[in-house]
Design a protein around this motif. Structure first.
Motif, PDB file in Angstrom:
ATOM      1  N   UNK A   1       0.817  -1.215   0.000  1.00 26.63           N
ATOM      2  CA  UNK A   1       0.000   0.000   0.000  1.00 26.63           C
ATOM      3  C   UNK A   1       0.853   1.268   0.000  1.00 26.63           C
ATOM      4  N   UNK A   2       1.281   1.672  -1.183  1.00 27.54           N
ATOM      5  CA  UNK A   2       2.153   2.851  -1.305  1.00 27.54           C
ATOM      6  C   UNK A   2       1.461   3.951  -2.108  1.00 27.54           C
ATOM      7  N   UNK A   3       0.155   4.085  -1.900  1.00 21.38           N
ATOM      8  CA  UNK A   3      -0.642   5.065  -2.644  1.00 21.38           C
ATOM      9  C   UNK A   3      -0.602   6.454  -2.028  1.00 21.38           C
ATOM     10  N   UNK A   4      -1.651   7.233  -2.276  1.00 20.28           N
ATOM     11  CA  UNK A   4      -1.645   8.656  -1.895  1.00 20.28           C
ATOM     12  C   UNK A   4      -1.303   8.931  -0.435  1.00 20.28           C
TER      13      UNK A   4
ATOM     14  N   UNK B   1       0.712   7.619   1.555  1.00 19.57           N
ATOM     15  CA  UNK B   1       2.154   7.617   1.827  1.00 19.57           C
ATOM     16  C   UNK B   1       2.789   8.937   1.382  1.00 19.57           C
ATOM     17  N   UNK B   2       2.270   9.487   0.294  1.00 15.54           N
ATOM     18  CA  UNK B   2       2.747  10.781  -0.214  1.00 15.54           C
ATOM     19  C   UNK B   2       2.284  11.916   0.704  1.00 15.54           C
ATOM     20  N   UNK B   3       1.001  11.895   1.035  1.00 21.94           N
ATOM     21  CA  UNK B   3       0.451  12.970   1.862  1.00 21.94           C
ATOM     22  C   UNK B   3       1.166  13.019   3.211  1.00 21.94           C
ATOM     23  N   UNK B   4       1.608  11.852   3.671  1.00 20.97           N
ATOM     24  CA  UNK B   4       2.256  11.771   4.979  1.00 20.97           C
ATOM     25  C   UNK B   4       3.786  11.875   4.882  1.00 20.97           C
ATOM     26  N   UNK B   5       4.291  12.032   3.687  1.00 22.23           N
ATOM     27  CA  UNK B   5       5.745  12.162   3.521  1.00 22.23           C
ATOM     28  C   UNK B   5       6.518  11.016   4.170  1.00 22.23           C
ATOM     29  N   UNK B   6       6.057   9.792   3.916  1.00 29.19           N
ATOM     30  CA  UNK B   6       6.742   8.635   4.494  1.00 29.19           C
ATOM     31  C   UNK B   6       7.837   8.135   3.555  1.00 29.19           C
TER      32      UNK B   6
END
Lengths: 339, 339
Positions: A270-273, A275-280
């Motif tokens: 699960x590397x969708x949105x 992960x981006x929004x959370x800056x992981x």
């Protein structure tokens, strides 16, 4: 190994020098790796079998004409893949990707769970150990071949430093060594997630400040409770299932890093949105064990760290099938093979 | 926006101060974001509509009683989310996760594609611009609200530094700004992957040393040809499709880093064993634009960088629906809205 659950002891030809860069090492100690359990659970049956084991320590028995770094009689430890330690990948600290490297048990190279191994690229691979072959330190030195250097890789790639909060997911040998590594790098709070009391107790000895026995959503809630509600900046995921990745994602604070050490037992994650929004950041990987041995060896020699304590039962070579069974049944944390 | 393809210009109530930390900003310049095109292509029809736009620059018209950093008449730029710039997340450089932050167009806050916007947390959010409201630099200063600071985030999170090889995937405004950022940080070779000649030509002006027009496996092969066969250490993925992630994974060298900037249009990605075996890092995310404005502003003021060149067509506010259509049809790279 001939298939899932089918480990046999067989006579194989004695290894001999085939390339001038080879050495033959007579095994003193070997062990069974958590990653050996994946094929032990799922490998399709084969007619030919596959030599097993990639962690060993032993005495050099013979060397090729180009080998100058080790000589007959030296006690040496082998990192879990062989490497030339000079190519551009090795120079970048990527010994697992070495141009001339490879894995034990493949391509005509013996496995470490046996009496002797032909080690290619001996000068690049083997590290001499300045102790006697009967020293009490040997199990800890054997841990340099994989679990300790792998745990260290988790701490390095997660960027663990002084005063950090760290979550280690998994109370297997790698997770426990990640605790040692996080502590060694100055982490202040080390939360160990695991449910086997004997193992998490050892984790506390190694430096874990908190133990979370719960899994999944409950485990995530506990980690968040322990860390002010938002989770942990650095997570070392030392299991490799999709569930533990989900646990890591749920336990990490925005902007945090998850370092994966276990070989993923999944292809998609699960590397969708979110992960981006959370800056992981997702990092980690196969440890460049060879690169880390020089750094960790002194700490073992002077007793600062004792990763050998992960070996909780010793087997003879003939007992190897029992060792696999005991580890698969989780009766044994990590099985030592004394040759 | 009332649904996919349905952008309307409507009269809304003039924004007023609601909280003592608010400011009202009269828009001078706004624009359409590549990320606005995702709902433009797929948003379900709604009866109420949603205010759009998160990039704007304008003149402060009114301030709440607690606002001291900006005053009426100041020309200011707004980063693409508002933030207090003081909470623990902001202090860690995670302005997108600000405790008191939020997005324009949601929760009773206007969108930037309009005549005026109530900006919450004005002191934390707005940055005064030391130029006149008719300066030729305004488009480049507007780019600080999102595309330039987002491209910069890609270069920062990918760890781009002096002498590096970098691949930028995507010739949209963010990709082109990532080229500017990579060049600004000293990258030696910057490969830009894109197939629109006008855009990749601008990319060359911005510092791209090579352009790869091929996609997929062909594009990967071209990148590898250009970089000695093994790929690029740092990849900035500025599109957000599964295909571009696959291209990034295929183009990166073992041990390399992929920084994602586009909002992923997928939930699951290929992060299985090969990512571990290759020691790849996946990072990036939503830019802390506010944090970067201070660093980038001087370079725009002195002309070192000119991100405003990504705006290739200007529209009036009434022309906003045309601006969306032109961008969706890829006739326009990035549409400026002049209020």
């Amino acid at each position: 190994m001939y298939g899932a659950g089918d480990v046999r002891i067989e006579n194989r030809p004695d290894p001999t020098i085939q390339q001038p860069t080879d050495a033959v090492v007579r095994t003193v100690l070997s062990c069974v790796c958590g990653s050996d359990l994946w094929p032990y659970k799922s490998m399709p049956a084969t007619g030919t079998g596959r030599p097993m084991g990639h962690e060993f320590l032993g005495v050099v028995e013979d060397t090729g004409s180009d080998v100058s770094g080790v000589r007959t009689g030296d006690l040496v430890v082998a990192p879990f893949t062989y490497c030339d330690n000079t190519c551009d990948h090795c120079a970048r600290g990527l010994h697992f990707s070495c141009r001339q490297g490879g894995r034990y048990g493949f391509d005509g190279v013996d496995g470490g769970q046996g009496e002797a191994v032909r080690v290619p690229q001996a000068d690049g691979t083997l590290v001499r150990l300045p102790v006697a072959a009967d020293a009490a330190l040997l199990p800890s030195l054997l841990a340099l071949s994989d679990v300790m250097t792998t745990g260290h890789h988790g701490a390095v790639t997660a960027g663990v430093g002084h005063g950090d909060d760290v979550l280690v997911i998994g109370d297997g040998a790698v997770g426990l060594c990640a605790v040692i590594a996080a502590r060694r790098r100055g982490a202040e709070r080390i939360i160990l997630m695991g449910r086997h009391a004997a193992r998490t107790d050892l984790g506390r000895d190694f430096g874990a400040t908190d133990v979370v026995a719960e899994r999944g959503e409950e485990g995530i809630a506990r980690v968040r409770d322990l860390t002010g509600g938002d989770g942990v900046e650095k997570v070392i995921e030392a299991v490799g299932t999709r569930q533990t990745l989900q646990t890591a994602l749920g336990s990490v604070i925005d902007g945090g890093t998850i370092s994966r050490l276990g070989v993923p037992q999944y292809e998609e994650g699960p590397v969708g949105p979110s992960m981006i929004m959370r800056n992981l950041t997702l990092t980690g990987g196969a440890s460049p064990a060879r690169a880390y041995i020089d750094e960790l060896l002194p700490d073992i020699l002077d007793g600062t760290i004792e990763p050998g304590r992960v070996f909780d039962k010793s087997f003879s070579l003939d007992g190897t099938p029992d060792a696999y069974r005991a580890m698969a049944d989780r009766r044994v944390l990590k099985a030592l093979l004394a040759l």
